[in-house]
Design an enzyme around this catalytic site. Sequence first.
Site, PDB file in Angstrom:
ATOM      1  N   GLY B 164       0.675  -1.164  -0.225  1.00  0.00           N
ATOM      2  CA  GLY B 164       0.176   0.003  -0.008  1.00  0.00           C
ATOM      3  C   GLY B 164       0.750   1.224  -0.098  1.00  0.00           C
ATOM      4  O   GLY B 164       0.265   2.317  -0.072  1.00  0.00           O
ATOM      5  N   HIS B 207      -8.844  -8.761  -0.749  1.00  0.00           N
ATOM      6  CA  HIS B 207      -7.020  -9.123  -0.743  1.00  0.00           C
ATOM      7  C   HIS B 207      -7.192 -10.621  -0.272  1.00  0.00           C
ATOM      8  O   HIS B 207      -7.692 -10.947   0.888  1.00  0.00           O
ATOM      9  CB  HIS B 207      -6.513  -8.098   0.363  1.00  0.00           C
ATOM     10  N   GLU B 288       1.630  -9.105  -5.159  1.00  0.00           N
ATOM     11  CA  GLU B 288       3.220  -9.077  -4.788  1.00  0.00           C
ATOM     12  C   GLU B 288       3.393 -10.598  -3.929  1.00  0.00           C
ATOM     13  O   GLU B 288       2.294 -11.009  -3.714  1.00  0.00           O
ATOM     14  CB  GLU B 288       3.437  -7.877  -3.991  1.00  0.00           C
ATOM     15  N   ARG B 292       8.552 -14.278   3.466  1.00  0.00           N
ATOM     16  CA  ARG B 292       8.752 -14.427   4.745  1.00  0.00           C
ATOM     17  C   ARG B 292       7.434 -15.008   5.449  1.00  0.00           C
ATOM     18  O   ARG B 292       6.589 -15.323   4.784  1.00  0.00           O
ATOM     19  CB  ARG B 292       8.680 -12.915   5.493  1.00  0.00           C
ATOM     20  N   VAL B 295       2.444 -12.290   9.473  1.00  0.00           N
ATOM     21  CA  VAL B 295       1.746 -12.115  10.731  1.00  0.00           C
ATOM     22  C   VAL B 295       0.333 -13.253  10.718  1.00  0.00           C
ATOM     23  O   VAL B 295       0.509 -13.689  11.878  1.00  0.00           O
ATOM     24  CB  VAL B 295       1.400 -10.542  10.976  1.00  0.00           C
TER      25      VAL B 295
END
Lengths: 156, 455
Positions: B164, B207, B288, B292, B295
């Site tokens: 964002g 999303h 994207e 990793r 969260v």
Amino acid sequence: MSLTAKDVGEIIRLLEQSSFDELELESGDIKLSLRRGEGGVAPAPSRQRAKPAEVATVPASEPKTAQPTAGTSDPTARDVPSPLLGIFYRAPKPGEAAFIEVGAQVEEDTVIGIIEVMKLMNSVRAGVKGEVTEILAPNAALVEYGETLIRVRPAG
Amino acid sequence: MPIRRILIANRGEIALRVLRTCKRLGIETVLAASEADLGSLPAKLADRTLCIGPAPSSESYLKPDTIVQAALGASCDAIHPGYGFLSERTALARMCEDEGVIFIGPTAAQIEAVGDKLRARAEAVAAEVPVAPGGAAASLEDAVAMGREIGAPLLVKAVGGGGGRGMKRVDDLADLPQALAMASAEAGAAFGDERVYLERFVARGRHVEVQVLGDGAGRVIHLGERDCSVQRRYQKLIEETPAPGLSDDFRAAIREAGVRYAQRLDYRGAGTVEFLVDMDRGAFYFLEMNARIQVEHPVTEQVTGVDLVAEQIAIAAGGGLRLSQDDVRIQGASIECRINAEDPAHDFMPSPGTVREARWPSGEGIRVDTHIASGSRVPPYYDSLMAKIIAHGRDRAEALARLRKAIAESHIEGVKTNLGFHAEVLADPEFAAGGMDTGYLPRFFERKAAALQEA
């Protein structure tokens, strides 16, 4: 009860010969805490570097000068903390004399050792003027940010 | 190469999360902590804690050389970077590669490939993963022509941005040249990379992201998708899996696209491929890839029973993928609320301080990932995430009912939290129906403000 320097030395010797890593002694207004090396996970020397360090290297073979922490040995002495996490070296180059020894007189900007962070050598300065009373950080070992490297009794 | 000792280069709940898996696996832990975190729960529970620097992250958690030196000095075989901080900086991954320390994550080259948004987009095209109409323009004339093709409204995005950041919306094509110049200058200042590209603006989007695991040699599996549409200013607040209301075909297509994308990169470790679901067109576009652990990974763990951190470690140790796609079974639904130390009454301003009392929920289907207990501190230097409360149920309704109860049972004193905000959202019929777009929270706040004015 009062403790003389000789008494403390005797206690240190007793601790060294014992199987204990830590000793805490409290009596009246005297508190003495002694610790051998580092606790927890066994400390390990820095791994062998692939390339020699850019500025200076100190051989890991140099005898380690691990000394017991005698927190109350000189109440007027001031801790000199490590400004970085890294490998602490007491001498500028292999085989050379250490920057300082116990009893040395230091100025604020006297170099007391080197901290290596990934081959980058950083000079550590005393930051205080006075006499070196103790050298706590062993040579060629990992020190943390804020860990006491040496103790200095401020002049004047 | 077996991993016996891991340096955890992070803080907060994720440091504790990684630590727990290490303990379970019998792996020793060394925590790299800043001065501000020496009294934290992870610092107390790690086998050894090394103070890496003062509180500001730029002088501690963001120093790759210090992190690698700490790992070498403490004889760690591997570094777990968690999320944020250095997790997606090529500098740390590369330094690990050079020094022979295992980086628990993708290769430096993979981080680089997905960090450059235009490159990441090109990889999507090459992997036959749909992207939103748009792209880079060689000149202003090209950009204007492309803008006409895409149609307004459209977005000007920074190549170095993401999450964002570095985006500009253009509603009138006449404003495009000016917006391009401004976006480019801003991107240069913010990311050190002036390049921008154009993309269609999706009016009603969801999303949806796909969790993948790759062995680094081309084998990739997915562990379902997560819906993270409940966002405030691109900050995710509630996440869930499975994404509600998708048709079986659509769900399968988006999962396969995530796998294809990661396969294209020979991706190693755990990663997330993010998509924007265009609700009006019934399409999805690659956004994207996050290289990793995320969260919101626990919701995936709850429905699959897979410990993603353990899989990360196994892959990093060279064990490859221990699971086949058929081994992954998705059971029930899971929803997560991010509990932040912030004040919803004052525009969600961070509320650091000492937590006088912390009471977290427990019970069937409830998991709490937190580093906060009574007496813990929320330092002002880092993000304000205090805990993640995760509910699992046989279906979404059961998970939601459990989560509502869990939020009501939680009690924090000493700092302001968004617990009350979560309770309100979970009670909202629109949330209960599921499948909201990313415009849901702004609408929710507007409705609330309107109701307040009427009262």
